[in-house]
Design a protein around this motif. Structure first.
Motif, short mmCIF file in Angstrom:
data_model
loop_
_atom_site.label_atom_id
_atom_site.label_comp_id
_atom_site.label_asym_id
_atom_site.label_seq_id
_atom_site.Cartn_x
_atom_site.Cartn_y
_atom_site.Cartn_z
N LEU A 103 -5.87 13.47 -2.96
CA LEU A 103 -4.96 12.41 -2.53
C LEU A 103 -5.44 11.06 -3.06
O LEU A 103 -4.67 10.24 -3.56
N THR B 10 -1.78 6.10 -9.61
CA THR B 10 -0.61 5.22 -9.55
C THR B 10 -1.01 3.76 -9.48
O THR B 10 -0.43 2.92 -10.17
N VAL B 11 -2.02 3.46 -8.67
CA VAL B 11 -2.41 2.05 -8.53
C VAL B 11 -2.91 1.51 -9.87
O VAL B 11 -2.57 0.40 -10.28
N THR C 179 -6.25 -2.81 -2.07
CA THR C 179 -5.25 -1.76 -1.85
C THR C 179 -5.92 -0.40 -1.78
O THR C 179 -5.62 0.41 -0.90
N MET D 270 -0.02 0.92 -12.10
CA MET D 270 0.67 -0.32 -11.75
C MET D 270 -0.08 -1.52 -12.30
O MET D 270 0.54 -2.48 -12.78
N PRO E 31 4.73 6.09 -8.80
CA PRO E 31 4.54 6.98 -7.65
C PRO E 31 5.47 8.18 -7.69
O PRO E 31 5.06 9.30 -7.38
N ALA F 207 -0.76 18.86 8.57
CA ALA F 207 -1.47 18.52 9.80
C ALA F 207 -0.69 18.92 11.04
O ALA F 207 -1.23 18.86 12.15
N ASN G 214 7.13 0.78 -10.22
CA ASN G 214 7.90 1.46 -9.18
C ASN G 214 8.10 2.92 -9.51
O ASN G 214 8.25 3.75 -8.63
N VAL H 37 0.84 -1.20 0.00
CA VAL H 37 0.00 0.00 0.00
C VAL H 37 0.87 1.25 0.00
O VAL H 37 0.69 2.16 -0.81
N ALA I 89 -7.58 0.15 1.52
CA ALA I 89 -6.61 0.51 2.57
C ALA I 89 -6.17 1.95 2.39
O ALA I 89 -6.07 2.72 3.35
N ILE I 90 -5.92 2.34 1.14
CA ILE I 90 -5.45 3.70 0.87
C ILE I 90 -6.52 4.71 1.28
O ILE I 90 -6.22 5.75 1.88
N PRO J 233 2.62 14.02 -2.17
CA PRO J 233 1.33 14.50 -1.71
C PRO J 233 1.04 14.10 -0.28
O PRO J 233 0.50 14.89 0.50
N LEU K 14 -6.36 14.38 10.45
CA LEU K 14 -5.33 14.61 11.46
C LEU K 14 -5.31 16.02 12.03
O LEU K 14 -5.17 16.19 13.24
N VAL L 151 -4.70 10.84 -6.89
CA VAL L 151 -3.33 10.51 -7.30
C VAL L 151 -3.00 9.06 -6.94
O VAL L 151 -2.28 8.38 -7.67
N ALA L 152 -3.59 8.57 -5.84
CA ALA L 152 -3.36 7.18 -5.48
C ALA L 152 -3.97 6.25 -6.52
O ALA L 152 -3.35 5.28 -6.96
N LEU M 105 0.60 15.36 5.49
CA LEU M 105 0.99 15.14 6.88
C LEU M 105 1.59 16.41 7.49
O LEU M 105 1.30 16.74 8.63
N LEU N 262 -6.38 5.24 4.89
CA LEU N 262 -5.19 6.01 5.23
C LEU N 262 -5.39 7.50 4.92
O LEU N 262 -5.10 8.38 5.73
N ARG O 269 3.97 1.62 -0.89
CA ARG O 269 4.80 1.79 -2.09
C ARG O 269 3.99 2.26 -3.28
O ARG O 269 4.54 2.80 -4.23
N SER O 270 2.68 2.02 -3.25
CA SER O 270 1.90 2.44 -4.41
C SER O 270 1.37 3.85 -4.22
O SER O 270 0.64 4.35 -5.06
N LEU O 271 1.76 4.50 -3.11
CA LEU O 271 1.30 5.87 -2.90
C LEU O 271 2.38 6.85 -3.31
O LEU O 271 3.54 6.65 -2.95
N PRO O 272 2.02 7.90 -4.02
CA PRO O 272 3.01 8.93 -4.29
C PRO O 272 3.41 9.62 -2.99
O PRO O 272 2.54 10.01 -2.21
N GLU O 273 4.72 9.70 -2.76
CA GLU O 273 5.23 10.17 -1.46
C GLU O 273 4.85 11.63 -1.19
O GLU O 273 4.35 11.97 -0.13
N VAL P 49 -5.43 10.76 7.36
CA VAL P 49 -4.51 11.88 7.16
C VAL P 49 -5.26 13.21 7.09
O VAL P 49 -4.87 14.19 7.71
#
Lengths: 397, 340
Positions: free
Chosen positions: B310, B317-318, B17, B321, B272, A248, B269, A232, B20-21, A240, B31, B313-314, A245, B24, A234-238, B28
């Motif tokens: 968010l 990428t997914v 996936t 992939m 993202p 926040a 790879n 999960v 789960a994203i 954004p 938060l 963009v997820a 975060l 998440l 690894r498939s997210l763009p870091e 976020v």
């Protein structure tokens, strides 16, 4: 017709294979496998030494490592290296351009000096103009007493590597809109920018080692859970997520708290690569004979992991960790550049670049882009060094 | 048949996936302490504006911000009845932007297409540039061209893309007086789609695509070159040459196809990073993709807008992939049949 085994077998053997020569001298294992001194040295060297020998051969990696070492050694002494204090303002020199360092004045060698300049507001173009006075060379002073500073909160000092000339100024890369020397600020900014990467990687190292170790050694549902988490993340763009975060982080936190929050945020998303490496190494290593031997001798799980498995792939981990430091430094720079990361008065290269975000400002005062240079140099150096380390990490191949 | 099964299995994992994203992402965006409306209510209250407070309270109820967090999450995804019944991401209702006072669909609508366009253009650019250079480098190892490509690759890999964008923005403006920022020339901004507008968009796309794609291209060249060098040493290549096959077919028909496998696997790879890069570079070059909207939404705590971007963009990428895995399955039957 096999000849009967007898004392004459050597002779019959000769007769059977003409031209085949056997050395009659007695076989001595020690002389036969004797090594030259250089070989001997190679086989007896510890793996750290082997890694060092192999790393040394990468010229670029070695040079980068030395460069980084120098930068890190400078960090505790930035007060001495920088000619001015971090927040020292020069009201007469707002947004002043870089002052060139010259060696020759009217064909005569004077040594490193600067020409003074003074500020004039051009009422026709409404621009700040700096008039350079080329008649009066002002020599720079080295290893000198200059602006006093607070050294680590312990003592005050006034010793500098380089000081502005007496009654003069020395702005190597110009000043910002508040009249603060940009060069000094870049030197001070190194402190934050260079440590962010290290702290961030420490966070991701701890998480990666723990989770990867658990997954690799326990297997079963732990492994499955960690694997899904890795997938999960690894498939997210870091970027954004980093942005979200750090947005926040509450606005009323103190700058120091914000700094730690940002490093933790940077480390929080970076561990999957390390965890994956740890896991796969553990999986392959735990089938090795030396692990079986340790198990049979009654070593505990923790002992096997800590004493037999981890040292085996630590060098790989360190190499790959080195390669992810630059992305953290860049992450911090990007976040601060966008105004979501560190905030003044904390000064990092990203915070400095934040002023260069406005194209109009950059057009008038291009030297505001200068903090980019150390960022690129450091990132390049970490990449080269990481590449060299990765190649050297496995000295037996 | 195997392909269909593979596709089904792969889609299942993708759905999980994404689930789960989404959790998440929701965590976020929840938060920051408080939310847009609470902050607004506080502000209005300090001004003593009673009617506005009542209105904001009404909005809080309207968007279910007074419900427990898990209920808010399920309603946001669209599997739990929210204030307006079942209406969430799954139903195509992406929420309400408090800042713009409009539905998220309207705020980001046009940016989505441009984001996808920029990313696809970058992927295409990377392949069109990386493959020929890698083949050249591998077949002429240690030649001048190889060294040059390696050097450029190294620099490309290490130069931070948003700084590169900043430098280009500055110098192109200074030397040529052209503004590379924005997605099209200003006069086309509100004009209907035409040939000239498309050309303008394409011209403005060049710099961002190069900037975003540079590090990816460098990585791809390195990987492809290494793969190809491995394959070129193998015996089947020697055999093909010994049989008198022409060099180019001998290269493209066997070693190249083998080297392509890990290359395709790597797109996953790479994605993202590309999407990350496109967000950041868009901010610097002021491209109207989702990047600038995201930054603003995050700064203003406009939670549903930020959450949707968010999520978007997820998904990008997914889904990318998934496509790369499917391509790999087409290329390599071992993957199709679930064997490693």
């Amino acid at each position: 017709m096999t000849p009967p085994p007898s004392a004459s077998s050597a002779i019959t053997h000769d007769a059977l294979a003409p031209g085949h020569y056997v050395n009659p001298a007695p076989f001595d294992a020690y002389t036969a496998e004797a090594m030259s001194a250089a070989e001997e040295r190679f086989y007896r060297a510890s793996s750290i030494k082997l890694i060092w020998w192999k790393f040394r051969r990468h010229r670029l990696a070695l040079a980068s490592a030395i460069f980084l070492l120098l930068v890190y050694l400078m960090l505790p002494f930035v007060e001495v290296v920088a000619p001015y204090r971090l927040a020292q303002r020069h009201a007469d020199h707002l947004s002043a351009p870089p002052q060139g360092v010259h060696l020759f004045h009217e064909g005569e060698f004077v040594g490193p000096f600067v020409y003074p300049y003074s500020f004039r507001f051009n009422l026709d173009t409404f621009k700040r103009e700096y008039i350079v006075d080329r008649t009066k060379p002002q020599p720079l002073r080295f290893f000198c007493r200059g602006e006093s500073y607070d050294f680590w909160g312990i003592t005050t000092g006034n010793f500098h590597l380089v000081c502005p000339p007496k009654d003069g100024t020395f702005f190597l890369v110009g000043t910002d809109k508040l009249g603060r020397d940009l060069f000094s600020r870049i030197i001070y900014g190194a402190r934050i920018s260079m440590t962010v990467g290290l702290l961030g990687i420490a966070v991701s190292f701890i998480i990666g080692l723990t989770l990867g170790g658990l997954a690799g050694y326990m297997g079963g549902w732990v492994d499955a859970t960690v694997q899904r988490m890795i997938e999960v993340l690894r498939s997210l763009p870091e970027l954004p997520l980093w942005l979200a975060l750090s947005a926040a982080v509450p606005a009323n936190w103190s700058p120091v708290l914000v700094f730690f929050a940002i490093t933790i945020i940077l480390g929080l998303l970076d561990w999957p690569g390390l965890a994956r490496a740890v896991r796969s190494k553990l999986l392959s290593l735990r089938e090795e004979d030396f692990v079986r031997a340790a198990e049979l001798m009654g070593a505990s799980r923790t002992r096997i992991i800590a004493h037999h498995l981890v040292p085996n792939f630590m060098s790989h981990l360190i190499a790959s960790a080195t390669l992810s430091i630059p992305s953290m430094i860049l992450g911090e720079t990007a976040l601060s550049f966008l105004g979501l990361g560190l905030r003044p008065p904390v000064t990092s290269w990203g915070v400095l670049l934040n002023e260069a975000q406005n194209l109009a400002a950059v057009n008038l005062y291009p030297w505001l882009l200068a903090p980019m240079v150390p960022v690129i140099l450091v990132v390049l150096a970490f990449n080269f060094m990481g590449d060299g380390l990765r190649d050297a990490a496995d000295p037996y191949s | 048949m195997a392909m269909v099964l593979y596709l089904l299995r792969r889609s299942m994992t993708m759905a999980l996936t994404l689930l789960a994203i989404s959790a998440l992402v929701f965590i976020v965006i929840k938060l920051p302490p408080g939310d847009y409306l609470t902050n607004q209510i506080d502000e209005l209250r300090s001004q003593g504006d009673a009617s506005a407070v009542a209105k904001a309270e009404f909005l809080r109820q309207q968007y279910g911000l007074d419900r427990p967090v898990w209920e808010q999450y399920l309603a946001w995804v669209g599997v739990w009845p929210g204030p307006n019944g079942m209406s969430g991401l799954l139903q195509g209702d992406w929420g309400w932007s408090f800042e713009f006072q409009r539905p998220v669909n309207e705020v980001v609508g046009s940016a989505l297409g441009l984001t996808i366009l920029v990313n696809i253009a970058t992927v295409i650019f990377i392949h069109f540039v990386a493959i020929p250079i890698a083949i050249y480098s591998a077949t002429r190892q240690y030649s001048f061209g190889d060294y040059a490509a390696t050097l450029v690759g190294y620099i490309g890999l290490a130069t931070p893309n948003f700084l590169l964008a900043l430098i280009l923005l500055f110098y192109l403006n200074r030397w040529f007086g052209v503004s590379i920022g924005g997605m099209m020339d200003p006069q086309y901004a509100n004009a209907p789609m035409s040939m000239a507008k498309a050309q303008s968009i394409a011209a403005h796309l060049v710099v961002p695509v190069i900037v975003i794609g540079l590090s990816g291209t460098a990585a791809m060249i390195r990987r492809m070159r290494a793969n190809l060098l491995d394959e070129l040493q193998k015996q089947y290549t020697v055999t093909a040459r010994a049989k008198g096959m022409k060099p180019l077919p001998a290269l493209l028909k066997y070693p190249f196809r083998m080297a392509l496998n890990p290359f395709v696997a790597d797109i996953g790879n790479l994605l993202p990073h590309l999407v990350s890069g496109s967000v950041l570079v868009s901010l610097v070059l002021s491209l109207p993709t989702v990047g600038p909207v995201l930054l603003q939404a995050l700064k203003q705590q406009d939670q549903y807008l930020a959450g949707f971007i968010l999520m978007f963009v997820a998904v990008l990428t997914v889904f990318g992939m998934l496509v790369s895995d499917l391509l790999l399955a087409v290329l390599d039957p071992r993957i199709r049949f679930g064997k490693r």
